[in-house]
Design an enzyme around this catalytic site. Structure first.
Site, short mmCIF file in Angstrom:
data_model
loop_
_atom_site.label_atom_id
_atom_site.label_comp_id
_atom_site.label_asym_id
_atom_site.label_seq_id
_atom_site.Cartn_x
_atom_site.Cartn_y
_atom_site.Cartn_z
CB ALA A 113 -0.93 0.01 1.22
CG ASP A 114 3.24 4.64 -1.22
OD1 ASP A 114 3.09 5.83 -1.54
OD2 ASP A 114 4.20 4.23 -0.54
#
Length: 204
Positions: free
Chosen positions: A80-81
């Protein structure tokens, strides 16, 4: 999750992301990805000066998942980012409280976007990816209100791309928020859960 299903591993050291997944009832391990985020961003912008900020978030999430999946090939890796987009610019985590102050002054009274991406990888291959966007408007707060916030939040302002955590005192700086709460926190949980149900990793 039965023993026949792959273990879930979060490719992030973010306590917030881990808390979101655990609160959703997922049993996860944590293995932070060792990737050069700045190099990935710079390379994408060098290849295309007009690359979309959503694409940057997507690429970072996918690379984190891919990198960890190469080390843990039998596990299902969650990458995730999140990036902050404002008037055509990408913002990064402020390096100091003074940088956070300058950033919040620039965003004051205006709307910015948070693009949060999530990806699943296994055996070095990206098997699924998704991105969500939230739009947030800071109110035209006074310098005194900003000073009070920074004093209360302290060094925590350097740990998030927006220099704020909306679940804390920073909420006082906002006029409006349009978007899913988990997207704002950096991990779109609902689409991830839907994909895990589709894969029968969790009960449908």
């Amino acid at each position: 999750m039965s023993s026949e299903h792959p273990s879930l591993v979060l490719a992030s050291g973010s306590a917030t992301r881990r808390a979101l997944l655990e609160a959703a009832g997922l049993a996860i391990d944590v293995s932070p990805a060792d990737v050069d985020e700045a190099a990935i961003r710079d390379s994408m912008r060098a290849s295309d000066a007009h690359v979309s900020h959503e694409s940057v978030a997507d690429a970072l999430a996918a690379e984190k998942a891919r990198a960890v999946s190469e080390k843990k090939p039998t596990a299902l890796i969650i990458g995730a980012d999140q990036v902050l987009s404002f008037e055509g610019r990408l913002f990064e985590k402020p390096a100091s409280i003074e940088e956070a102050r300058a950033q919040l002054i620039e965003l004051r009274g205006k709307t910015h976007a948070l693009h949060s991406a999530v990806a699943l990888a296994r055996g070095g291959n990206i098997e699924w990816r998704h991105i969500e966007t939230a739009k947030l408007k800071l109110r035209a707060f006074s310098d005194a209100a900003l000073d009070a916030y920074l004093l209360r939040a302290g060094e925590a302002v350097t740990t998030s791309v927006g220099a704020y955590q909306i679940e804390g005192p920073a909420i006082q700086l906002f006029e409006s928020i349009d978007g899913d709460h988990t997207t704002i926190l950096g991990l779109p949980v609902l689409p991830l859960l839907a994909e895990l149900r589709r894969r029968e990793v969790i009960i449908a």
